[in-house]
Each structure stands twice: as C-alpha cells, then as structure tokens.
Design a protein around this motif. Structure first.
Motif, short mmCIF file in Angstrom:
data_model
loop_
_atom_site.label_atom_id
_atom_site.label_comp_id
_atom_site.label_asym_id
_atom_site.label_seq_id
_atom_site.Cartn_x
_atom_site.Cartn_y
_atom_site.Cartn_z
N GLY A 1 0.80 -1.21 0.00
CA GLY A 1 0.00 0.00 0.00
C GLY A 1 0.84 1.26 0.00
N ARG A 2 2.11 1.15 0.37
CA ARG A 2 2.97 2.33 0.45
C ARG A 2 3.94 2.45 -0.73
NH1 ARG A 2 -0.67 0.91 4.00
NH2 ARG A 2 -1.03 2.61 5.47
N VAL A 3 4.36 1.33 -1.28
CA VAL A 3 5.29 1.39 -2.41
C VAL A 3 4.59 1.08 -3.73
CG1 VAL A 3 7.15 0.66 -0.87
CG2 VAL A 3 6.07 -1.04 -2.35
N GLY A 4 3.37 0.56 -3.67
CA GLY A 4 2.69 0.08 -4.88
C GLY A 4 2.02 1.13 -5.71
N GLY A 5 2.75 2.15 -6.05
CA GLY A 5 2.17 3.20 -6.88
C GLY A 5 3.23 4.11 -7.45
N ASN A 6 2.77 5.06 -8.24
CA ASN A 6 3.67 6.00 -8.90
C ASN A 6 2.97 7.34 -8.96
OD1 ASN A 6 4.69 7.44 -11.49
ND2 ASN A 6 6.23 5.86 -11.11
N GLU A 7 3.71 8.41 -8.68
CA GLU A 7 3.10 9.74 -8.65
C GLU A 7 2.55 10.18 -10.01
OE1 GLU A 7 6.01 12.33 -7.01
OE2 GLU A 7 5.72 11.61 -4.95
N SER A 8 3.05 9.58 -11.09
CA SER A 8 2.59 9.96 -12.43
C SER A 8 1.55 9.00 -12.99
CB SER A 8 3.79 10.02 -13.40
OG SER A 8 4.72 11.01 -12.98
N THR A 9 1.74 7.71 -12.74
CA THR A 9 0.85 6.72 -13.36
C THR A 9 -0.14 6.10 -12.38
OG1 THR A 9 2.50 4.99 -13.01
CG2 THR A 9 2.56 6.17 -15.12
N GLY A 10 -0.02 6.43 -11.08
CA GLY A 10 -0.99 5.96 -10.12
C GLY A 10 -0.70 4.58 -9.58
N PRO A 11 -1.70 3.91 -9.00
CA PRO A 11 -1.52 2.60 -8.38
C PRO A 11 -1.01 1.55 -9.36
CG PRO A 11 -3.59 3.57 -7.67
CD PRO A 11 -3.06 4.45 -8.76
N ASN A 12 -0.09 0.73 -8.86
CA ASN A 12 0.49 -0.35 -9.65
C ASN A 12 -0.49 -1.51 -9.71
OD1 ASN A 12 2.03 -2.96 -9.89
ND2 ASN A 12 3.74 -1.57 -10.17
N MET A 13 -0.85 -1.95 -10.90
CA MET A 13 -1.87 -2.98 -11.06
C MET A 13 -1.44 -4.32 -10.47
SD MET A 13 -4.95 -3.14 -11.99
CE MET A 13 -6.12 -4.49 -12.03
N PRO B 1 -6.55 11.33 -11.94
CA PRO B 1 -7.26 11.06 -13.20
C PRO B 1 -8.45 10.12 -12.98
CG PRO B 1 -4.89 10.82 -13.47
CD PRO B 1 -5.14 10.93 -12.00
N ALA B 2 -9.26 9.99 -14.03
CA ALA B 2 -10.44 9.11 -13.97
C ALA B 2 -10.01 7.66 -13.77
CB ALA B 2 -11.25 9.25 -15.25
N ILE B 3 -10.95 6.86 -13.28
CA ILE B 3 -10.67 5.44 -13.05
C ILE B 3 -10.54 4.70 -14.37
CG2 ILE B 3 -11.65 3.30 -12.13
CD1 ILE B 3 -13.08 4.98 -10.03
N LYS B 4 -9.57 3.81 -14.43
CA LYS B 4 -9.43 2.93 -15.58
C LYS B 4 -10.37 1.74 -15.33
CE LYS B 4 -5.97 0.64 -18.47
NZ LYS B 4 -4.51 0.34 -18.63
N THR B 5 -11.56 1.84 -15.87
CA THR B 5 -12.64 0.93 -15.49
C THR B 5 -12.35 -0.55 -15.78
OG1 THR B 5 -13.70 1.44 -17.60
CG2 THR B 5 -14.43 2.67 -15.68
N GLU B 6 -11.68 -0.84 -16.90
CA GLU B 6 -11.44 -2.24 -17.22
C GLU B 6 -10.47 -2.89 -16.23
OE1 GLU B 6 -8.90 0.21 -20.18
OE2 GLU B 6 -10.79 0.34 -19.07
N SER B 7 -9.52 -2.11 -15.70
CA SER B 7 -8.60 -2.63 -14.69
C SER B 7 -9.26 -2.67 -13.31
CB SER B 7 -7.33 -1.77 -14.62
OG SER B 7 -6.63 -1.83 -15.86
N ALA B 8 -10.03 -1.63 -13.01
CA ALA B 8 -10.74 -1.60 -11.73
C ALA B 8 -11.72 -2.77 -11.62
CB ALA B 8 -11.48 -0.28 -11.58
N MET C 1 -16.82 0.04 -2.85
CA MET C 1 -17.43 1.34 -3.10
C MET C 1 -16.41 2.34 -3.64
SD MET C 1 -19.63 1.34 0.44
CE MET C 1 -20.59 2.81 0.23
N ARG C 2 -15.17 2.21 -3.19
CA ARG C 2 -14.11 3.11 -3.64
C ARG C 2 -13.75 2.87 -5.10
NH1 ARG C 2 -11.43 6.65 -5.16
NH2 ARG C 2 -9.44 7.43 -4.38
N PHE C 3 -13.76 1.61 -5.50
CA PHE C 3 -13.35 1.27 -6.86
C PHE C 3 -14.50 1.33 -7.87
CE2 PHE C 3 -9.58 0.16 -4.76
CZ PHE C 3 -8.59 -0.18 -5.67
N ASP C 4 -15.74 1.27 -7.37
CA ASP C 4 -16.90 1.33 -8.26
C ASP C 4 -17.90 2.36 -7.71
OD1 ASP C 4 -19.01 1.03 -9.95
OD2 ASP C 4 -19.29 -1.13 -9.59
#
Length: 454
Positions: free
Chosen positions: A207-219, A264-271, A307-310
C-alpha cells in the motif's frame, strides 16, 4: 475520499518541510498639507508627514541544526566504526549515522552503507544497517535504486519464516513510491511466507510502495492485495490488504499531469478486476450469493474498497450494510463500521440517524460514544440535522458531571471519581468541537469516487 488515514502519495509517503506565510505589510497613509484657519498674517501650517514603515522580509522557518558530533564522535569516526571488528560498535554506529542529518545522505556514506548491506554477517548489525538505509534518503538516486535492488533480492530469496524477509520488507516500505521496483519481489514467493506477520507487513508495504506519482496505483500490487492477500487465512493480513487497497485507490486511466491535484479518472477495465474480487468477499444477497469473508470487521473494509473502486456501489444497499453493523454485539465490529462511515464523509450522512442514535444508548463503551461523535463531525454539513441531538448530549453530560463526587472538592475525590470527571470534560470538549465544525461546514462531500472513464 482520501483513504486511511490517512494517505496513499502515500507513502504514499510520505515531505516534511513547512514554511510560514509572510505577513502582509500595511501601506502608510500620507497626509496632504492642510490649510489652517488662522489669521491672514500667520503662515499656513502643515501636519508633519508620517514615515512609511520599513518593509520586513518574510520570516522563514529556521533550518534544523544537525549535530556535527554524537557522543564525542564526528561522522568520519562513526563511519570507521561501521567496519570495526566488534559487532557492538558496528551496530551502534549504524544507529548513529542517521542522526547527522544531510551529511549522512552524501555519496561516501551511502556507498559505505550499501557495502555493509551485503557484507555484514551479524544479523542484528545487518538489520541496524538496513534500518539506517531506510531512514536516510540518499542524495544519489542511483544509490537509492541499488539499496532497493538489494532489499528486493533479499525479500525474494530469504528463508521463509525468518527475520530477514520481515526486516527487509519493513525497510523497503520507508522508501514510499520510490520503492515501486520492489513490487515484483513483494508479490512473488514472499506472499507465501509461513509467518503471518511477514505476510501482514507485505500487505502494508504494497500500500505504500505500490504506486507511482505519475501513473498511479500499480496494477500488480492491486491484484496481489485483492486476490492472494485478501483471502489469506489470517484476518489480520486480510484487513491490512484491504486497507492498503483503500489507501492506493483505483487504477488511473491516464498519466497525471504535473501540478494537478485531482487524480485522473478510473481505468474501469482494470478496476473491474478488483471489483470482482471484492464482490466475492462481500456477496450479493439480492442474487443469493454468500460472501466468502466471514470476519465481520474485515467484511466492512472489503465493502468500502468495493465502493471506492466502483462509484455505482455507493448505494443504499452498502450503506445499510454499514448501518446494520452498528447494532452488532461485538464492539469491534461497531467501531469498524463507524470508521467506514467516517471515511465516506458527507456521503455517510445518509445514515445520520443510525449514527446519532448511538448517543442515546446508555452504558455503552466510551470508545463507541467518542467514535460516533467523530463520525458526525466527519459528515460535515450533512450532519446538521444531528445538531439538536449533540447539544442535548452536552447538556446531559454536564448534568452527569455535576453528580460525580457531589459537592466534594477536587482534592477529596477518589481516583475513580476524578477520572470520570476528566472523561466527562474531555467528552464535552470533543462534542463542542464537533458542533462547531458541523455548524461551519459548507456541505461539501469528502467521499467522492472518481467518475468512470467514458
């Protein structure tokens, strides 16, 4: 909504500098010459001009003063101790280095620590070295990357159940999003470690390393948290995984522009991948699907992640599920439900009556009363309907406080009476703060899931 408390860029993680705003300077008023009403022979008199006050430079926060010596040793001497034959000296030196501040971030120190990360044989000293590396942010990004590479390799290859993997995961967590290259190691063999504490700290770290300031959460991090770790045999691991998911938030549909504070908006297919896992955890009563999650406290967080993801899941069914938990005989479940409603902010006000009703319950644990008041405050403008209830509650607390100890002076109260008085006073302060916060609220919703991408 901003997840736990509090805040995946996480790390997401954690800047610490602060500066004071400069005070605005007042412009001096200049007085013009005034003709005095005097006899004709007297000259006109003028009021003396006021001087413009000197402009002051904005005040700056003082720079922290780092020691040049610790225990009589400068940084060079401490560095020499890092390679002393005595492991006690080496361990003590590793723990001292971060205390020097910026000088410890320089290349000669980082190169020494990187060397000791690999060469150190004593486990206690090795963990102290790792701790120093996690605490020091090196000036050289290349050195930071090398430290992360070493730690990731340890995480991937360390003995299952041993302390090395646990300590390496804790250290990598301190890098925040810079530690994203370690996600592959964190989501590999390490997730099957026989120690539930190691698996729990992995869930926290993702939860702390799994992301990027430019591209967001790491899938890859999101999927590992929602699948393997969210169905771990340990409820503590599952809870940590779900809170990390909430912390990271849903995947982004596009790269975030520099300076843009709105994700940015949610990437729905990944979410949708994460949503599927969460629906399996909480079930669907309408379609007679029983949820896999049996622990009610963990189930609450799985529902909150859903609820957060949808955004469509921010509906009456899920809100009512939280409200039902407020009557659960397990105090822990009730507290978790209150926390979930608080995270939703004003959107949680749709269950205002259920939360406010807790203030009417007699003889309930103090922690529940405190949590209910904090939830009402978190609802902001949405809790204005509970203001009469809160004001009445304050009046009742004051009356109860007057009864404690009767007319005895404070010095004659028993320890229990004195503690009860202090509790009452603290509770009154808490409620009055909530009342003012609700009165001043403008009614903005803090739980605002990102709209799906069109």
């Amino acid at each position: 909504m901003h997840p736990l408390p509090p805040s995946p860029s996480r790390p997401a993680p954690g800047a610490r500098g602060a500066s004071r705003a400069a005070l605005a300077l007042l412009a001096a008023l200049m007085f013009g010459a005034l003709a005095a009403a005097q006899p004709p022979k007297e000259p006109d008199k003028k009021e003396p001009e006021t001087k413009e006050p000197e402009k002051k430079e904005p005040t700056k926060a003082p720079e922290p003063r780092w020691p040049t010596e610790i225990n009589g040793k400068d940084i060079k001497a401490v560095m020499r101790d890092m390679e002393d034959p005595d492991p006690t000296a080496r361990e003590f030196a590793a723990k001292m280095l971060p205390g020097f501040g910026p000088p410890a971030q320089k290349g000669e120190v980082s190169k020494l620590l990187l060397r000791r990360m690999v060469a150190e044989k004593d486990p206690g000293v090795r963990f102290a070295v790792w701790g120093a590396v996690g605490e020091i942010a090196f000036d050289s990004e290349a050195d930071n990357k090398e430290a992360i590479r070493i730690l990731a390799q340890i995480i991937d290859t360390a003995q299952s159940g041993g302390p090395s993997r646990y300590q390496a995961v804790q250290t990598i967590t301190r890098f925040g999003y810079k530690g994203e290259p370690a996600v592959t190691a964190l989501t590999g063999t390490a997730m099957t470690d026989v120690s539930y504490e190691t698996r729990r700290v992995i869930a926290h770290s993702l939860g702390r390393v799994g992301g990027n300031e430019s591209t967001g959460p790491n899938m890859k991090a999101l999927t590992a948290l929602a699948d393997r770790l969210a169905r771990d045999e340990s409820a503590a691991v599952r809870m940590e995984a779900l809170q990390s998911l909430l912390y990271l938030g849903p995947p982004w549909a596009e790269v975030k522009k520099p300076g843009d504070k709105t994700p940015p908006a949610i990437k729905t297919e990944s979410a949708a991948v994460i949503i599927k896992y969460m629906k399996a955890r909480v079930g669907d009563p309408k379609h007679k699907v029983v949820g896999l999650e049996k622990d009610r406290q963990v189930e609450i967080w799985a529902r909150l992640v859903l609820m957060r993801f949808d955004p469509k899941e921010v509906n009456e069914d899920n809100l009512e599920a939280f409200a039902r938990h407020l009557t659960n005989p397990d105090v822990g479940v009730r507290v978790q439900a209150l926390q979930a409603i608080a995270i939703m902010g004003e959107a949680g006000a749709r269950k205002l009556e259920a939360v406010a009703g807790l203030l009417r319950e007699k003889d309930q644990p103090l922690q529940l009363t405190i949590a209910a008041v904090q939830v009402l405050e978190a609802m902001g403008g949405g809790a204005k309907g509970a203001l009469p209830e809160l004001r009445k509650f304050v009046t009742e607390i004051r009356k109860e406080g007057e009864k404690i100890g009767g007319s005895k002076p404070a010095e004659k109260l028993t320890a229990g009476e004195l503690q009860n008085k202090k509790n009452n006073e603290a509770l009154i302060t808490l409620v009055e703060k909530a009342i003012k916060s609700i009165e001043d609220a403008k009614g903005t919703t803090t739980f605002q899931p990102d709209p799906p991408k069109k």
